[in-house]
Design an enzyme around this catalytic site. Structure first.
Site, short mmCIF file in Angstrom:
data_model
loop_
_atom_site.label_atom_id
_atom_site.label_comp_id
_atom_site.label_asym_id
_atom_site.label_seq_id
_atom_site.Cartn_x
_atom_site.Cartn_y
_atom_site.Cartn_z
N GLY A 12 0.82 -1.21 0.00
CA GLY A 12 0.00 0.00 0.00
C GLY A 12 0.85 1.25 0.00
N GLY A 13 0.52 2.16 -0.89
CA GLY A 13 1.27 3.41 -1.01
C GLY A 13 0.38 4.62 -0.77
CG HIS A 239 -18.40 12.55 6.71
ND1 HIS A 239 -19.11 13.71 6.51
CD2 HIS A 239 -17.15 12.93 7.07
CE1 HIS A 239 -18.32 14.75 6.75
NE2 HIS A 239 -17.13 14.31 7.08
NE ARG A 300 -15.81 13.48 10.35
CZ ARG A 300 -14.72 13.30 9.63
NH1 ARG A 300 -14.29 12.09 9.37
NH2 ARG A 300 -14.08 14.35 9.16
CG HIS A 367 -15.99 9.27 5.73
ND1 HIS A 367 -15.58 9.79 4.52
CD2 HIS A 367 -15.22 9.84 6.67
CE1 HIS A 367 -14.58 10.65 4.75
NE2 HIS A 367 -14.34 10.69 6.04
CD GLU A 406 -9.81 4.24 6.19
OE1 GLU A 406 -9.30 5.15 5.51
OE2 GLU A 406 -11.02 3.93 6.11
NE ARG A 416 -11.28 9.00 10.25
CZ ARG A 416 -11.33 10.11 9.51
NH1 ARG A 416 -10.72 11.20 9.89
NH2 ARG A 416 -12.02 10.12 8.39
CB SER A 421 -7.90 9.53 9.37
OG SER A 421 -7.38 8.51 8.56
CG LEU A 422 -5.40 13.21 6.52
CD1 LEU A 422 -5.43 14.63 5.95
CD2 LEU A 422 -5.20 12.21 5.41
#
Ligand SMILES: Cc1cc2nc3c(=O)[nH]c(=O)nc-3n(C[C@H](O)[C@H](O)[C@H](O)COP(=O)(O)OP(=O)(O)OC[C@H]3O[C@@H](n4cnc5c(N)ncnc54)[C@H](O)[C@@H]3O)c2cc1C
Ligand code: SF4
Ligand code: SF4
Ligand code: FES
Lengths: 667, 252
Positions: A12-13, A239, A300, A367, A406, A416, A421-422
Site C-alpha cells: 500500500g502506497g 460521515h 460525526r 466513510h 486506516e 474517528r 486519520s491523516l
C-alpha cells in the site's frame, strides 16, 4: 545499507505506506512497495479538510497534547487503547512540522505561519490544512520523497501490483508476500524480513461510499483469511455530509462546518420556498439547538444520527422523495469560500449548482473503517505512550506482519474525529519503521533469504491455481450485481441505526450471497489486464469481511460511538422535577458502569472456514477514565454532574495519575 | 430523455494490437457520469449487436477528479471520466458518446494506458524538497500568504496527463518532459529550500527534452482540469533557462 539482508515489503502506497517506506529507506532498509494503483493515485488524495495537532496558537488557549488525547478518546467513546493514542498526539506537532518541511502548501497566516481551522469534537483550532485538498498535498510530499529514494535505489515500486496473501513459514511467521502484476497477470513471491500492511479501508463493502474504487478490503480479507485477527469490524463511520451520486458518495468535508457552515432544515416539512428566501425564524438549526456547546461541530456519529433522526423520525427532510438536509455556506465571506475551493468545485461539478449562493443538499454516507487488522503495542510506563522501537508496536498476531494506517484498528475506537486519520496514518508509518527493524534484528526475525525456494514457490502455485479455478468457473451469477446486493443490504441494515432483527436478516443474506458467489463466473477469461478477475476475487474478501462486520454488530448489544442500537440505549433522564431527574441520572450512571464492564472491549474476529470466531479483549484506559459522552446535549447536563460527583468520590474508573485533567474538557 | 445512452468505446486487447469500436446501450440514470457508464458495461458486457464481450479495461479510483487516474478521450477531448457527466455530453452530441484511450501513451488495454513516462519526468526534474532527513528539525520556512497562493495551484497537479496528451511536442519521437514536469520544476525551484537544488533541475529543464522543445502552442493550459497556470510556469522556466545558460557559459 545498514545490513545487506534487511528487506521489507510495504503493501500500500497511501499516506501510511509511503511514510513507512521513506522512513525505512532513510534507515537503509530496502523496501519493495506494492500498490494496486500508482501510489500518487491512492485513496489518501481524497482527504480534504486537514490534519490535527496541537499548535502554538491552541497552546495559548490552554490546549495540550493531553487534551488532544482526551478529545480523541472521548470522541472514540473510549474504545481505543490509550497509550498508542497518546503517542500519536505527542507526535502530532512534529509530524506537521515535517510535512511543512517537505513542502506541503499549508495555508498561511499573514505573518507566514501555518493557519489552522476547527474540526469536529474539539473546541480548539487544531487542524492544519492546504486549501480543501490536504490529503492530496500530504501524499504528494511523501510520494516525492519516495521518488527520491527510488532514484537512490532503496525503494523499488511495484505499481499496478495486487497483494494476494502473506507467506507464512512452518512456525507461522511472515516471510514475504505473494502479489500479482495487474497487467501481465504474473504471480510472484516477494521475500521479506518483515511485511507491513497499509492497504487502507474497506468502504466498498457498502457498495457506494465516500471511498475510492480500490477500497474493497481485498488485502484485509486476505490477511484475515491467512490468520491475522480482525478487530472492531462493526465500527464503521458514516460521515454526516456527503452528496449522493450514481457511482459514489462525494464527501463535503467537515471543514465546511469548521469554517462556519451551518446545517438546517425548514421547520415546515418540505417547505417549497427557495431556501434563500426562508427567514431565520422558519429554519431549524437542529445541531446548534440541541448541542449549544459544540453546535455544528459535534462528532460525526452524533451529527449523522441527528440528521437521520430529523429526516426519518421527524420527517423534516428538505425533499419529499429523497432524504437530505441543507448544509449552508452562503452567509460566509468569499475569503472563506476560497479556502474551501476544492470541495465547492466538487459540488459544483456534480450538482451543477453554486454552493456559494445556494445551500447544498447533503446526507450521511459510509466513510471510514475504524476497525481493521488487529495489532499490538507496548506501553511506555514512564510516558504513558508507546515504547519507541518495540517490535510489538503495530505487529499483528502473525509475527513479522505489521499493520498501519486506516488498515489498522488502533487509534479511533468507536468513532474517528475529523482530521485525526491523516495524522494516524503518517504517524503510524513513521513510528513503525524502527519497530520493524528491531523485529528483524531479533532472534527468529529477519532475513527471508535462508528459507527454501519451495516455501515461496508453493504459495505462488497455490494462488495461481486459485486464479485458474476462478477463471474457469462456470455459473449464472454476475459478480457486479452480487456486489450491489451486498452493498444495498449492508447500507440498509448495518450503518447508522442497527436493529438485531435486521442484522440477523443481513447475515442470512450474506450467507445467500456467499453461496451464489460460488457460481459467479467471469465474463473475461483472458490473461492480460483482467480487471474482471481482480474485482471478483476481491468480492470474496468483501463477503468474508461483511460477515465480520455484521456478526460483530449483532453481538454487541450496546450503543458506542458509531455503533448505535436503539434497543440497548440507556434511557435518558426525563423526569419533571429535579429530584426525579437526579434519581434517573443516578440510574443512568449505574447502567453506564454496567455497560462498560461488559462492553468496553475490543471485538476480535478470527477466521475459521465456518465463519468468524469472536472474542473480546480489555481496552487499556489507564490514562483517562471513561465517562458519559454527552457533548453538552441539552437536558443531559445532570448525567455529567452525577458522574463527576461519583468520580470525585473515587467511583468507577477513577484514574490515579491524571484524573484532575479530565474535568477541563467535561466542564 | 431516452432510457439508454449509446456509448462507443475504442477497444484494444493488447499493447501494439489492433483496435476496434464496440457500442453499448447503457441504462440512463440522472446525474450519471462516464465512470458509472463503464461500471454498467462491466456488469452488462453485451454490445448493441448482442455480442458478449469482456468488461472494458480502464483506470479509475477517487471518482472526484483528484487522483488523475481516469483520463481518457471523451468525444475526442482529453479529460477525466469521473467528472464527465453524460447529460452534459449529450447536449453537445446527442446521438452517441465516444471513449478512446489517451493518444500519447502506450495502450495497455482498452482505455488503460501506461503513463510511467510522466513519473519518470518528475524524477528527472527532481520534484522534491531535498531535506536532510525525517527527524525533528522544527517547522519549515515561514511562507507568505502570497507565496502560498502562488504555489498551491501548482501543487494540485495530479499527473493526469491531459496537458501532455494535448501538447503537439510530446510524442513517442521526442523525449520532451512535458508541461506538467516543467511546472513541478518551477514549483520546487521557488520553494525556499527546494531552490537549493535549482541548478540540478535547470540542467534538465534547460537540457535536451526540456523547455526548448516547447513550441508554445498553449494547448496544455486549455485542457488542464485543475486550471494550473502552465503557460506562466513555462515562461518562468524559459527565463530561468536563459539565466542558467548564461551562468553556465561564464563558469564553463
Ligand atoms: C473523501 C474523504 C475525505 C477525507 N478527509 C480526511 C481529512 O480531511 N482528514 C483526515 O484526517 N482524514 C480524512 N479522510 C480519511 C483519510 O483520507 C484516510 O483514512 C487515509 O487517507 C487512509 O490512508 P492509508 O494510507 O491508510 O490508505 P490509502 O490511502 O487508502 O492507501 C491504500 C494503499 O493500499 C493499496 N492497496 C490496497 N489494496 C491493495 C492490494 N490488494 N494490493 C496492493 N495494494 C493495495 C492502494 O493501492 C493504496 O496505495 C478522508 C477520507 C475520505 C474518504
Ligand atoms: S505550450 Fe504548447 S508546446 Fe509547450 S508544453 Fe504547452 S502544449 Fe506543449
Ligand atoms: S498540469 Fe494539469 S493537465 Fe497536466 S498533468 Fe497536471 S493536472 Fe493534469
Ligand atoms: S477517478 Fe480519480 S480523477 Fe477520475
Amino acid at each position: 545499507m545498514a545490513n545487506g539482508t534487511e528487506r521489507v515489503v510495504v503493501v500500500g502506497g497511501g499516506l501510511a505506506g509511503l511514510a513507512a517506506a521513506m522512513r525505512l529507506a532513510e534507515a537503509g532498509v530496502h523496501v519493495d512497495l506494492i500498490s494496486m494503483v500508482p501510489v500518487k493515485r491512492s485513496h489518501s488524495v481524497c482527504a480534504q479538510g486537514g490534519i490535527n495537532s496541537v499548535n502554538t496558537a491552541t497552546r495559548e488557549l490552554g490546549d495540550s497534547e493531553w487534551l488532544h488525547l482526551d478529545d480523541t478518546v472521548y470522541g472514540g467513546d473510549f474504545l481505543q487503547h490509550q497509550p498508542p493514542v497518546k503517542e500519536m498526539c505527542d507526535w502530532g506537532p512534529r509530524i506537521i512540522d515535517l510535512m511543512d518541511r517537505l513542502g506541503v502548501t499549508f495555508n498561511r497566516t499573514s505573518e507566514g505561519h501555518r493557519d489552522q481551522r476547527r474540526f469536529g469534537g474539539t473546541m480548539y483550532k487544531r487542524t492544519a490544512f492546504a486549501g480543501a485538498t490536504t490529503g492530496q498535498q500530504l501524499i504528494y510530499a511523501l510520494d516525492e520523497q519516495c521518488r527520491r529514494w527510488e532514484a537512490d535505489g532503496l525503494i523499488d515500486k511495484y505499481e499496478y501490483w495486487e497483494f494476494l496473501g502473506p507467506i507464512l513459514d512452518d512456525n507461522g511467521m511472515c516471510r514475504g508476500v505473494v502479489a500479482q502484476d495487474m497487467f501481465s497477470m504474473e504471480i510472484r513471491a516477494f521475500r521479506a524480513g518483515a511485511v507491513v500492511m497499509a492497504h487502507g479501508g474497506c468502504g466498498l463493502i457498502y457498495g457506494r461510499s465516500t471511498m475510492s474504487m480500490i477500497c474493497t478490503g481485498g488485502a484485509a480479507g486476505r490477511a484475515y483469511k491467512a490468520g491475522v485477527k480482525y478487530a472492531n469490524g462493526e465500527f464503521i463511520q458514516v460521515h454526516p455530509t456527503a452528496i449522493p451520486g450514481t457511482d459514489k458518495l462525494r464527501l463535503m468535508s467537515e471543514s465546511a462546518r469548521g469554517e462556519g457552515g451551518r446545517v438546517w432544515v425548514p421547520r415546515k416539512p418540505q417547505d417549497s420556498r427557495d431556501p434563500r428566501s426562508i427567514p431565520e425564524a422558519d429554519r431549524y438549526y437542529f445541531l446548534e439547538e440541541r448541542y449549544p456547546k459544540y453546535g455544528n461541530l459535534v462528532p460525526r456519529d452524533i451529527a449523522t444520527r441527528e440528521i437521520f433522526d430529523i429526516c426519518v423520525n421527524h420527517k423534516l427532510s428538505v425533499e419529499e422523495g429523497r432524504l437530505c438536509v441543507y448544509l449552508d455556506l452562503t452567509h460566509l465571506p468569499s475569503e472563506t469560500h476560497r479556502k474551501l475551493e476544492g470541495i465547492l468545485e466538487i459540488y459544483e461539478k456534480f450538482q451543477a449548482t453554486d454552493p456559494r449562493v445556494t445551500p447544498m443538499k447533503i446526507f450521511p454516507g459510509v466513510h471510514y473503517t475504524m476497525g481493521g487488522l488487529w495489532c499490538d503495542f507496548e506501553k511506555d510506563e514512564n510516558s504513558g505512550g508507546m515504547l519507541s522501537g518495540s517490535p510489538r508496536n503495530h505487529q499483528s498476531n502473525v509475527p513479522g506482519l505489521f499493520v498501519i494506517g486506516e488498515a489498522d484498528y488502533q487509534y479511533h475506537g468507536g468513532n474517528r474525529l475529523g482530521a485525526n486519520s491523516l495524522l494516524s496514518c503518517i504517524f503510524s508509518g513513521m513510528f513503525v519503521a524502527p519497530c520493524m527493524q528491531n523485529y528483524m534484528a531479533s532472534a527468529g526475525g529477519g532475513s527471508a533469504d535462508d528459507f527454501p525456494a519451495s516455501l515461496f514457490d508453493g504459495e505462488v502455485d497455490r494462488h495461481r491455481e486459485a486464479m485458474e479455478a476462478l477463471i474457469k468457473r462456470a455459473g449464472d451469477e454476475n459478480p457486479y450485481l452480487l456486489h450491489q446486493e451486498l452493498g444495498d443490504v449492508m447500507t440498509r441494515n448495518v450503518t447508522v441505526v442497527r436493529e438485531n432483527k435486521q442484522v440477523e436478516e443481513t447475515l442470512s443474506k450474506i450467507e445467500e450471497i456467499e453461496d451464489r458467489y460460488a457460481r459467479a463466473a467471469l465474463t473475461d477469461q483472458g490473461r492480460w489486464t483482467n480487471q474482471n478477475l481482480s474485482f471478483t476475487r476481491a468480492l470474496d474478501d468483501m463477503i468474508v469481511l461483511a460477515r465480520v462486520i455484521a456478526q460483530g454488530a449483532l453481538q454487541r448489544d450496546e450503543c458506542r460511538g458509531a455503533h448505535y442500537k436503539p434497543a440497548f440505549q440507556i434511557r435518558p433522564p426525563d423526569a419533571d422535577d429535579a429530584a426525579g431527574m437526579r434519581r434517573q441520572a443516578n440510574e443512568w450512571c449505574d447502567a453506564f458502569a454496567v455497560k462498560n464492564e461488559k462492553w468496553l472491549k475490543s471485538t476480535i474476529a478470527e477466521f475459521t472456514p465456518d465463519g468468524p470466531k469472536f472474542s473480546y479483549e480489555a481496552v487499556d484506559t489507564s490514562l483517562i477514565p471513561p465517562r458519559p459522552r454527552t457533548y453538552g446535549l441539552k437536558g443531559a447536563e445532570i448525567i455529567e454532574d452525577v458522574w463527576r460527583e461519583r468520580l470525585a468520590g473515587g467511583g468507577p474508573g477513577k484514574s490515579a495519575t491524571e484524573s484532575g485533567k479530565e474535568a477541563v474538557t467535561s466542564a | 430523455m431516452s432510457e439508454t445512452v449509446t456509448i462507443a468505446v475504442k477497444r484494444q486487447d493488447k499493447p501494439h494490437g489492433g483496435s476496434r469500436w464496440e457500442k453499448y446501450a447503457v441504462a440512463h440514470e440522472p446525474g450519471m457520469n462516464i465512470t458509472t457508464a463503464l461500471q454498467w458495461i462491466a456488469a452488462h458486457p453485451v454490445t448493441v449487436d448482442g455480442k458478449h464481450t469482456a468488461p472494458v479495461a480502464y483506470d479509475a479510483n477517487c471518482l472526484e477528479e483528484v487522483c488523475g487516474a481516469c483520463t481518457m478521450r471523451i468525444n475526442g477531448r482529453v479529460r477525466q471520466a469521473c467528472t464527465a457527466l453524460v447529460d452534459r455530453l449529450l447536449e453537445d452530441q446527442p446521438d452517441q458518446i465516444t471513449l478512446e484511450p489517451m493518444s500519447k501513451f502506450p495502450v495497455v488495454r482498452d482505455l488503460q494506458v501506461d503513463r510511467s513516462r510522466m513519473f519518470e519526468s518528475l524524477r528527472r526534474v527532481r520534484a522534491w524538497v531535498p531535506v536532510d532527513g525525517y527527524f525533528d528539525r522544527g517547522a519549515g520556512p515561514q511562507i507568505s500568504q502570497d507565496a502560498q497562493e502562488a504555489a498551491y495551484p501548482l501543487t494540485t497537479c495530479m499527473t493526469c496527463g491531459c496537458c501532455v496528451d494535448a501538447c503537439p511536442q510530446f510524442n513517442d519521437k521526442s523525449d520532451f518532459i512535458g508541461p506538467a514536469a516543467i511546472s513541478q520544476g518551477v514549483l520546487f525551484n521557488e520553494h525556499p529550500i527546494g531552490r537549493f537544488d535549482a541548478d540540478k533541475r535547470m540542467a534538465v529543464i534547460a537540457g535536451a527534452g526540456g523547455i526548448a522543445d516547447c513550441g508554445n502552442a498553449q494547448n496544455c493550459v486549455k485542457v488542464c482540469p485543475k486550471n494550473i497556470p502552465l503557460v506562466q510556469s513555462i515562461a518562468k522556466a524559459g527565463r530561468a533557462a536563459t539565466t542558467y545558460a548564461i551562468k553556465r557559459f561564464f563558469h564553463a
